[in-house]
Design a protein around this motif. Structure first.
Motif, PDB file in Angstrom:
ATOM      1  N   SER A  26    -132.277 -21.472  53.776  1.00  0.00           N
ATOM      2  CA  SER A  26    -130.863 -21.491  54.564  1.00  0.00           C
ATOM      3  C   SER A  26    -129.869 -21.774  53.741  1.00  0.00           C
ATOM      4  O   SER A  26    -130.117 -22.885  52.845  1.00  0.00           O
ATOM      5  CB  SER A  26    -131.175 -22.167  55.874  1.00  0.00           C
ATOM      6  N   LEU A  27    -128.597 -21.148  53.913  1.00  0.00           N
ATOM      7  CA  LEU A  27    -127.336 -21.571  53.225  1.00  0.00           C
ATOM      8  C   LEU A  27    -126.240 -21.397  54.042  1.00  0.00           C
ATOM      9  O   LEU A  27    -125.959 -20.597  54.945  1.00  0.00           O
ATOM     10  CB  LEU A  27    -127.292 -20.585  51.779  1.00  0.00           C
ATOM     11  N   THR A  28    -125.552 -22.641  54.132  1.00  0.00           N
ATOM     12  CA  THR A  28    -124.224 -22.731  54.969  1.00  0.00           C
ATOM     13  C   THR A  28    -123.037 -22.671  54.078  1.00  0.00           C
ATOM     14  O   THR A  28    -122.855 -23.638  53.135  1.00  0.00           O
ATOM     15  CB  THR A  28    -124.350 -23.874  55.730  1.00  0.00           C
ATOM     16  N   SER A  29    -122.336 -21.540  54.081  1.00  0.00           N
ATOM     17  CA  SER A  29    -121.048 -21.517  53.475  1.00  0.00           C
ATOM     18  C   SER A  29    -120.210 -20.276  54.105  1.00  0.00           C
ATOM     19  O   SER A  29    -120.765 -19.356  54.824  1.00  0.00           O
ATOM     20  CB  SER A  29    -121.416 -20.725  52.092  1.00  0.00           C
ATOM     21  N   PRO A  30    -119.019 -20.767  54.398  1.00  0.00           N
ATOM     22  CA  PRO A  30    -118.384 -22.011  54.018  1.00  0.00           C
ATOM     23  C   PRO A  30    -118.640 -23.243  54.689  1.00  0.00           C
ATOM     24  O   PRO A  30    -119.003 -23.207  55.765  1.00  0.00           O
ATOM     25  CB  PRO A  30    -116.847 -21.333  53.874  1.00  0.00           C
ATOM     26  N   ILE A  31    -117.837 -24.412  54.159  1.00  0.00           N
ATOM     27  CA  ILE A  31    -118.230 -25.659  54.740  1.00  0.00           C
ATOM     28  C   ILE A  31    -116.625 -26.040  54.845  1.00  0.00           C
ATOM     29  O   ILE A  31    -115.649 -26.099  54.194  1.00  0.00           O
ATOM     30  CB  ILE A  31    -118.916 -26.474  53.761  1.00  0.00           C
ATOM     31  N   PRO A  32    -116.370 -26.519  56.217  1.00  0.00           N
ATOM     32  CA  PRO A  32    -115.094 -27.045  56.592  1.00  0.00           C
ATOM     33  C   PRO A  32    -114.659 -28.189  55.705  1.00  0.00           C
ATOM     34  O   PRO A  32    -115.440 -29.099  55.410  1.00  0.00           O
ATOM     35  CB  PRO A  32    -115.005 -27.386  57.940  1.00  0.00           C
ATOM     36  N   GLU A  33    -113.548 -28.572  55.399  1.00  0.00           N
ATOM     37  CA  GLU A  33    -112.942 -29.500  54.441  1.00  0.00           C
ATOM     38  C   GLU A  33    -112.801 -30.698  55.477  1.00  0.00           C
ATOM     39  O   GLU A  33    -112.827 -30.399  56.491  1.00  0.00           O
ATOM     40  CB  GLU A  33    -111.608 -29.115  53.677  1.00  0.00           C
TER      41      GLU A  33
END
Length: 793
Positions: free
Chosen positions: A351-358
């Motif tokens: 699994s890959l989470t992108s984008p990530i909230p700043e």
């Protein structure tokens, strides 16, 4: 490479993590499911949710998924029902070959929180393959001297099925000389052996043809056949014998093609042709025949294809030694492939989470698994990322790792990270694999718009066209996307009397400013207002700036003549004595201009005159003066047209007409202008003729009288001017004559006229002027409306 002092805390963290995961999964024992091969796709294998003790909805909430070791999508998990479903038909022979049992290992991966459920799927064999012989016909040469009970090995058949579905027995067509027995080697392999029941007699029968049948144990049973051609030979009573029945060797998997694997050796006690031995593979599968070859004369077994420990770790070869008389012996060769470090580690992203909230706290970016197909130290691995990145690697179990952020990220500082995950094994030489992950930091609306300058100074010419673009404001926002999309607006004016909504409009998208209507410099010279820039984030942020607008004057007002007035009544006449000296002030044209600057600078010019050269106009103040001495021949009436021009671009102008009457003294009656007489003359031709005749006679008389008066005046001029303004009794009293009441002087002039005491005639002389303030008050009133009025005077 970590320092020894730092490794102990990390190892302790990993142990604690494994302990927590182990406690969470204490009730999840590894389970084995089974399914028959060739089961239709979509069939349900088991209900995983029930075995895990979870509700069907919890699988979807925890992000459950199935991960197999070979990464083939043979299974899928229904997150709603918890059923484990086949994605395709399973072919046990393709998956496991001759390996029995055929077990496919997989894990059910739960992400939130992390959990791994290990399970095995046993693929049970069905009898879907018939036995097959490597050759459709086998030839045996049997000496006729062979005694009954002699055993002759036959080539065995191949069945891709396993267990009971594999070959169980052999049979041969009925005959009087032979029967077939099945020889079990104890490892599942069964060979047919032809047993001689009755001695052969070559002279009676030189050859026989029999049908060999292989029968498996399936239900129903399947079979395969081959023809056995038996040639009866003479006097070869010794079969070749190998030095050993089993050869065991180890071969590194990186051995080059052509390498010697093993050399087998057999001997035959016979001589001649019956003692000549040749070697051959007794039985070989397609994979074996592509990998090894046997030298028929020397018995050397060599590689003809590269070995791969990860594909096949061992081989079993059967080699026949045949003499020239048709006898043969058999041996087996067991080849063990030795692993070398020839496989780099493998990394697969689950699994890959992108984008990530700043501005977010520790966040999971990726979940991945690593593996190495090698064994021993060659299969042990270490995983790392770059040291200068705000990310951490956290190991879990079953070689799973999570990549998490090490604190909050700031998109405005860095919007994207390239994370390189490096996996290195511990073999010699060490091999490594790198995988790049691009992590994009998504924007949060944490920056307000900023104008390029706190205040803007703009200018706009009056009389502009409506909707004219006269300037722009601009703001920037460090955020991105909708958080950086700005909307411009006008702020309420500080002065409530300023009709800003009807003066200016702003483009909400570009910040361009437009004048809604034509501006008038004389009514509004400058104004200021505020503008705002608001982004489209949630919540929205905004900022403000001040805009100052200077209205520039345009030459849109022609000069306005104050004196002489244009009131539509009879024109005013300026009286000038014929005795006036050059430079005598006849009148002054007074004009104003509502514009400003050079648009209001006025100059005066004598446009037309009844007698050119007699009068002149001063260009800067509008004073009309005599240019030369007046003579007797100069006409009595003069019409002067004065042009008043400003210095704008283009210049605007106005004209005014002055009527000047030359008199010998202020006692001469006022005569009508020539224009009035001309109009009366046009009325009736007869009247004109009479008037002309009468005028001629009157002119002669008048000229004579004037000449006489002029001579008398010239003689007594000095005495008259020096005699003062005394009025003796019995003479006419003094009176005031307005000689310039309609001129452009700064104030009206009235002259007191009185007769001399010693004169017997009606001679008069000019005395001191009297200055009423009527025109001065009018000029002062005009000057208040135009600051440049005094400059024009």
């Amino acid at each position: 490479m970590e320092v020894e002092g730092e490794s102990f805390p990390k190892q302790r963290q990993v142990l604690v993590l494994f302990l927590l995961v182990g406690v969470a999964l204490a009730g999840w024992e590894s389970r084995r499911y089974s399914v028959m091969e060739e089961t239709e796709s979509g069939s349900v294998v088991a209900n995983v949710a029930k075995d895990l003790g979870l509700g069907a909805g919890e699988l979807a909430a925890r992000g459950a998924r199935v991960v197999t070791e070979d990464k083939e999508p043979r299974l899928q998990l229904d997150l709603q029902t918890g059923d484990l479903i086949l994605n395709e038909k399973l072919d046990r022979e393709e998956m496991c070959g001759s390996t029995d049992p055929c077990v496919m290992r997989f894990q059910v991966l739960l992400k939130k929180p992390l959990g791994v459920f290990r399970a095995e799927l046993l693929v049970r064999d069905i009898n879907d393959h018939s036995p097959e012989f490597p050759e459709r016909e086998m030839t045996l040469k049997i000496p006729e001297t062979s005694p009954p009970g002699t055993v002759f090995p036959l080539k065995k058949a191949q069945d891709l099925d396993v267990g009971r579905n594999n070959i169980q027995s052999y049979g041969i067509s009925p005959n009087s000389h032979f029967h077939v027995t099945t020889h079990d080697l104890g490892d599942g392999r069964k060979y047919p052996e032809l047993v001689l029941d009755k001695e052969l007699d070559r002279e009676e029968q030189a050859q026989l043809r029999l049908t060999l049948t292989a029968l498996d144990g399936g239900s129903p049973a399947l079979s395969g056949t081959a023809q056995v051609h038996i040639l009866v030979l003479d006097v070869n009573d010794n079969a070749p014998e190998f030095a050993q029945r089993l050869y065991q060797v180890q071969v590194p998997e990186n051995s080059p093609v052509g390498s010697l694997v093993v050399k087998v050796s057999a001997r035959d006690l016979d001589t001649g042709t019956n003692g000549e031995i040749s070697y051959a593979l007794s039985y070989s599968s397609r994979e074996i025949s592509k990998t090894f070859e046997v030298n028929s004369l020397s018995g050397e077994v060599r590689l003809i294809k590269k070995l791969d420990f990860e594909t096949i770790s061992s081989y079993e070869l059967d080699i026949d030694a045949s003499d020239g008389g048709g006898l043969s012996g058999k041996c087996s060769v067991s080849i063990e492939v030795v692993d070398v470090n020839d496989n780099a580690p493998e990394l697969s992203i689950s699994s890959l989470t992108s984008p990530i909230p700043e501005n977010s706290p520790e966040t999971e970016v990726a979940l991945f698994q690593i593996r190495d197909r090698d064994s021993g130290d060659n299969g042990r691995m270490a995983c790392s990322i770059q040291d200068d990145l705000p990310f951490l690697l956290k190991p879990t179990e079953e070689n799973f790792y999570t990549l998490v952020t090490n604190g909050a990220l700031d998109r405005e500082t860095r919007a994207q990270y390239n994370v390189t995950i490096t996996v290195t094994d511990l073999g010699i030489p060490r091999l490594k694999t790198q995988h790049n992950i691009t992590v994009v930091v998504s924007d949060v609306n944490d920056n307000a718009p900023a104008f390029t300058q706190p205040s803007y100074s703009l200018s706009l010419c009056e009389n502009n066209s409506p909707a004219l673009h006269f300037g722009s404001v601009s703001a920037t926002d460090r955020d991105a996307g909708a958080n950086a999309q700005l909307t411009y607006s006008l702020l309420p004016p500080r002065d409530p009397r300023l009709p800003l909504a009807s003066l200016v409009a702003i483009n909400a998208d570009t910040g361009q400013l437009f004048a809604l209507r034509a501006l008038d410099f004389e009514a509004l010279r400058a104004f200021e207002f505020g503008v705002g820039a608001t982004d489209r984030g949630a919540p929205a942020l905004s900022s403000q700036a001040l805009v100052r607008v200077q209205v520039l004057d345009a030459n849109d007002n022609a000069p306005s003549v104050l004196y002489p007035p244009h009131n539509g009544s009879a024109p005013c006449t300026e009286l000038v004595p014929r005795a006036a000296e050059p430079g005598y002030l006849v009148s002054k044209v007074v004009a104003v201009d509502a514009d400003s600057g050079q648009n209001a600078w006025l100059s005066f010019q004598l446009l037309r005159a009844t007698e050119p050269g007699l009068f002149g106009v001063w260009a800067h103040n509008g004073e009309v003066r005599t240019a030369r001495p007046l003579g007797e021949r100069d006409a009595a009436r003069h019409r002067l047209v004065v042009l008043v021009r400003d210095h704008g671009e283009p210049a605007l102008s106005a004209s005014v007409t002055l009527h000047v009457l030359l008199v010998d003294g202020f006692s001469q009656p006022y005569l009508p202008l020539p224009e009035a007489a001309a109009e009366q003359a046009r009325a009736d031709p007869l009247t004109v003729y009479l008037v002309v005749a009468l005028a001629a006679v009157s002119s002669l008389f008048l000229f004579s009288v004037l000449a006489l008066v002029a001579v008398r005046l010239c003689r007594r001029s000095r005495a008259a001017w020096a005699g003062g303004c005394s009025v003796p009794e019995g003479h006419l009293p003094g009176h005031l004559v307005d000689v310039s009441g309609t001129g452009t002087l700064s104030q009206s002039y009235q002259y007191e006229v009185c007769l001399t005491g010693d004169s017997g005639s009606n001679e008069f002389k000019f005395l001191k002027p009297v200055f009423p303030n009527i025109l001065g008050q009018e000029i002062e009133r005009k000057a208040k409306g135009n600051p440049t009025f005094h400059n024009n005077l």
